[in-house]
Motif scaffolding. Sequence first.
Motif, mmCIF file in Angstrom:
data_model
loop_
_atom_site.group_PDB
_atom_site.id
_atom_site.type_symbol
_atom_site.label_atom_id
_atom_site.label_comp_id
_atom_site.label_asym_id
_atom_site.label_seq_id
_atom_site.Cartn_x
_atom_site.Cartn_y
_atom_site.Cartn_z
ATOM 1 N N ALA A 181 -15.019 21.219 -27.865
ATOM 2 C CA ALA A 181 -15.191 22.460 -28.621
ATOM 3 C C ALA A 181 -16.599 22.596 -29.190
ATOM 4 N N GLU A 182 -17.327 21.492 -29.294
ATOM 5 C CA GLU A 182 -18.678 21.561 -29.846
ATOM 6 C C GLU A 182 -19.762 21.332 -28.799
ATOM 7 N N HIS A 183 -19.358 21.084 -27.580
ATOM 8 C CA HIS A 183 -20.338 20.866 -26.505
ATOM 9 C C HIS A 183 -19.863 21.599 -25.256
ATOM 10 N N TYR A 184 -20.569 22.648 -24.897
ATOM 11 C CA TYR A 184 -20.201 23.362 -23.675
ATOM 12 C C TYR A 184 -20.620 22.563 -22.441
ATOM 13 N N THR A 185 -21.641 21.744 -22.607
ATOM 14 C CA THR A 185 -22.116 20.961 -21.468
ATOM 15 C C THR A 185 -22.498 19.574 -21.933
ATOM 16 N N VAL A 186 -22.250 18.575 -21.093
ATOM 17 C CA VAL A 186 -22.667 17.205 -21.395
ATOM 18 C C VAL A 186 -23.274 16.585 -20.140
ATOM 19 N N ILE A 187 -24.106 15.594 -20.372
ATOM 20 C CA ILE A 187 -24.694 14.831 -19.264
ATOM 21 C C ILE A 187 -24.064 13.447 -19.276
ATOM 22 N N ASN A 188 -23.592 13.014 -18.148
ATOM 23 C CA ASN A 188 -23.063 11.657 -18.012
ATOM 24 C C ASN A 188 -23.930 10.887 -17.036
ATOM 25 N N ARG A 189 -24.133 9.615 -17.330
ATOM 26 C CA ARG A 189 -24.976 8.805 -16.449
ATOM 27 C C ARG A 189 -24.118 7.833 -15.647
ATOM 28 N N TYR A 190 -24.370 7.796 -14.353
ATOM 29 C CA TYR A 190 -23.666 6.865 -13.474
ATOM 30 C C TYR A 190 -24.689 5.902 -12.887
ATOM 31 N N PRO A 191 -24.428 4.601 -13.007
ATOM 32 C CA PRO A 191 -25.464 3.625 -12.665
ATOM 33 C C PRO A 191 -25.868 3.682 -11.195
ATOM 34 N N ALA A 192 -27.084 3.234 -10.933
ATOM 35 C CA ALA A 192 -27.595 3.220 -9.568
ATOM 36 C C ALA A 192 -26.847 2.161 -8.773
ATOM 37 N N GLY A 219 -4.048 32.024 -27.843
ATOM 38 C CA GLY A 219 -4.052 30.579 -28.099
ATOM 39 C C GLY A 219 -2.957 29.813 -27.381
ATOM 40 N N CYS A 220 -2.497 30.295 -26.243
ATOM 41 C CA CYS A 220 -1.428 29.579 -25.531
ATOM 42 C C CYS A 220 -1.966 28.345 -24.818
ATOM 43 N N ARG A 221 -3.257 28.342 -24.541
ATOM 44 C CA ARG A 221 -3.966 27.206 -23.904
ATOM 45 C C ARG A 221 -3.465 26.919 -22.483
ATOM 46 N N ASN A 254 -9.912 24.352 -36.289
ATOM 47 C CA ASN A 254 -9.963 25.679 -36.903
ATOM 48 C C ASN A 254 -8.536 26.234 -37.001
ATOM 49 N N ALA A 255 -7.992 26.256 -38.213
ATOM 50 C CA ALA A 255 -6.578 26.590 -38.376
ATOM 51 C C ALA A 255 -6.306 28.077 -38.212
ATOM 52 N N LEU A 256 -7.257 28.923 -38.576
ATOM 53 C CA LEU A 256 -6.961 30.354 -38.614
ATOM 54 C C LEU A 256 -7.433 31.128 -37.396
ATOM 55 N N THR A 257 -8.660 30.878 -36.957
ATOM 56 C CA THR A 257 -9.184 31.638 -35.812
ATOM 57 C C THR A 257 -9.686 30.706 -34.717
ATOM 58 N N PRO A 258 -8.806 29.874 -34.191
ATOM 59 C CA PRO A 258 -9.278 28.953 -33.151
ATOM 60 C C PRO A 258 -9.604 29.692 -31.854
ATOM 61 N N LYS A 259 -10.599 29.197 -31.156
ATOM 62 C CA LYS A 259 -11.011 29.815 -29.891
ATOM 63 C C LYS A 259 -10.973 28.772 -28.770
ATOM 64 N N VAL A 260 -10.846 29.268 -27.567
ATOM 65 C CA VAL A 260 -11.045 28.421 -26.392
ATOM 66 C C VAL A 260 -12.551 28.342 -26.172
ATOM 67 N N MET A 261 -13.055 27.127 -25.976
ATOM 68 C CA MET A 261 -14.499 26.928 -25.905
ATOM 69 C C MET A 261 -14.888 26.421 -24.524
ATOM 70 N N LYS A 262 -15.795 27.138 -23.896
ATOM 71 C CA LYS A 262 -16.316 26.677 -22.614
ATOM 72 C C LYS A 262 -17.625 27.379 -22.309
ATOM 73 N N CYS A 263 -18.354 26.838 -21.352
ATOM 74 C CA CYS A 263 -19.636 27.409 -20.936
ATOM 75 C C CYS A 263 -19.465 28.868 -20.561
ATOM 76 N N THR A 264 -20.431 29.684 -20.962
ATOM 77 C CA THR A 264 -20.335 31.126 -20.708
ATOM 78 C C THR A 264 -21.249 31.573 -19.572
ATOM 79 N N GLU A 273 -10.531 24.806 -30.298
ATOM 80 C CA GLU A 273 -10.960 24.495 -31.661
ATOM 81 C C GLU A 273 -9.751 24.093 -32.509
ATOM 82 N N TYR A 274 -9.292 22.873 -32.303
ATOM 83 C CA TYR A 274 -8.094 22.428 -33.007
ATOM 84 C C TYR A 274 -8.331 22.330 -34.514
#
Lengths: 312, 396
Positions: free
Chosen positions: A87-98, A146-148, A165-175, A162-163
């Motif tokens: 919910a706080e990161h629309y994108t992340v980088i993950n590293r996979y070893p060589a 909010g049916c998810r 956020n009790a009142l106005t939770p949103k689905v969060m994803k890259c736009t 946004e678990y």
Amino acid sequence: MVTRRDFLKLSGAAAGTAALAATGAVASSGSTSKLDPARVGVLTDLTLCIGCRRCEWACAQQNQLPYGPLESCDDQSLLANARRPDAEHYTVINRYPAPTWREQPLDVKVQCMHCEHPACVSACIVGALEKNPMGPVTYDPWKCIGCRYCMVACPFQIPAYEYHNALTPKVMKCTMCPERTLEKQQLPACAEICPREAILFGRRDELLELAHERLSQHPDRYHPEVYGEHEVGGTSWLLIADRPVTECGIPELSDQSPAALTETIQHGIFRGFSGPLMIFGLLSVLMKSSTDRRRREDWDGEDQRDGEDKHG
Amino acid sequence: MLNLKRALVALTCLAAMTAAVAMAGPAQVMDPGHAKPGATKKAGKSAATGPDCSACHSCAAPTHANPCLQSCQRHGAQFKGQHGSSEGPEIVIIDQLANLYGPVVFAHKLHAQMSDMTGGCTNCHHYSPATGAVPPCRQCHEPTRAASDLRQPALKGAYHRQCINCHLDWNHDNACGFCHEQAADRKGADPKASAAHDPTDIVGTRHPLIKAKPTYTYKTTEPTGPMVTFHHEDHVEKFGLRCVDCHRGDTCASCHDTGSGKEKRALDHVTTCGACHAERNCAFCHSGDSKPQFDHRLSTGWSLEPYHARIACSTCHGEPQAFRTPSRQCTSCHIHWAEGSFDHKLTGLKLDDNHSELECANCHLEMNFAAKPQCTDCHDEAMFPAKLPGSRVPRR
């Protein structure tokens, strides 16, 4: 007499027939046909990515998500464990070893792939998620209940909620930053900050052409596959890398959208209102025949009683 | 069908590249429709029958309206100028894009020398016309990135793709701060200020950690003392010398193999070592046997244990270039250590009321602080260790 079991069997068979009849037509004329030929997309060339995580920073800044100072991205320890967008990161980088010490590790950017035929859009019962004909999969929090279902439906497990956020939770994803790309002719925030232009924004068809050009020009540098060209019916976000990205946290998926089967059945049944008509027609026939039979039995009984009376 | 077409395009590209890289004279005009694997091999060899169109044009019949020009080729294919690494500028300040970060001070000459060992100028300057001048990157790479041009990176992308390629190979380090300074740090600072470092300082500039041996032993032709032992680690770690203090004027080739062998640096020991050891005689370095590491007690008769061993040499002796010998009086450095004001707790012993009244010399006979005072000097009965003139406290 028609039992409940017989009725269910019959109606099931009717629905199946209708679905099979309509399979071919619906699968080809799904929501993909609404897509604009000049729709946009993003190509991530993972061989150019160095895992500087500036895209994460720019994304958070663009979308009013929490972010620290720019230098906080230099913390490479975060790359040690695979993360998922939340919910706080629309994108992340993950590293996979060589694979060997002579090669470089592969840094994989993870975000919404903006499928051409999105399962989340198909699953959304109120139309809060929509596929913009120009590419992005957009979300309208005003429609969302909010049916998810979208979170369950997504083959990439991208939408977050946004678990906290009790009142106005949103689905969060890259736009895919439509407010920048479609309205202002700018690049998505991640693409703009990317120092090596590992994230390229442009028309999807041109990006595909460019991706194949790179694969054929440098067969030594790339694994010969553009991820997202065919996966789940194609995605707006494309990936090329020096090894199969499916070895690096990206799921291995079939070329058919997960929404294709469900939509085929659903749309098939309701095509031209044929399904309901068939079911209700069948029902009326059944009811008619059963009432007819009962009436006939009643008459037969009366006749018999009449005879008995006569004989008695 | 699609695959066939793709293969043909790939072949054509390959042919163009081969012809361009080989530069062995003009090749015959390639018709993409008739390109065959056999034909591509001959392309570079074919006799001088005409100009090599494929080096610049992607199609067989370029017209004025549709020149179908190829994008700039890499790998030196179009580098026509003749330049040496010494010709370029010393330092280039890259400040056309300064935004999130401040300008980058790019040590051009250093990189040119490093490139000499691999591909030369063309490692970076992949396009340069025959007229001589090397065009700046921004001539082709736009400072602002347009979404329309996917094949040619904009200036930022071009710089980063160029630099990070090598930097990743060399140290796997992608920290932005390696080249960049944060814009916020640089408010009001002159970008040229940090550029004004000593240009002869090769090893003093940013360089991956150099692993030097702790001790080098040289066999010289000096008849009286052929052996010279040089404790490199002592000079760096203990005496605090910077690399450039001795390695002034070193080039990359002093250490790195350039292909024609290493350029052996002739050490002028009179100026290099003599800068600090001017007043010493030859025997200070030259002897018949190897010499042990520097020991302050053996050399000067003053043991640094336990407290003074913790501090840097320069604290007492000043910077190596301006070496000074301090007085042996404690108060020459510890100026606040006057009679009555000395806090005895510092030594790990807090004096009790009886002893704190005494003068220093009463216990530390003749003010010899190196020797431990003995209880029997004053007291008839042996008291230590049963009794102390105070209580033990943790040392600072």
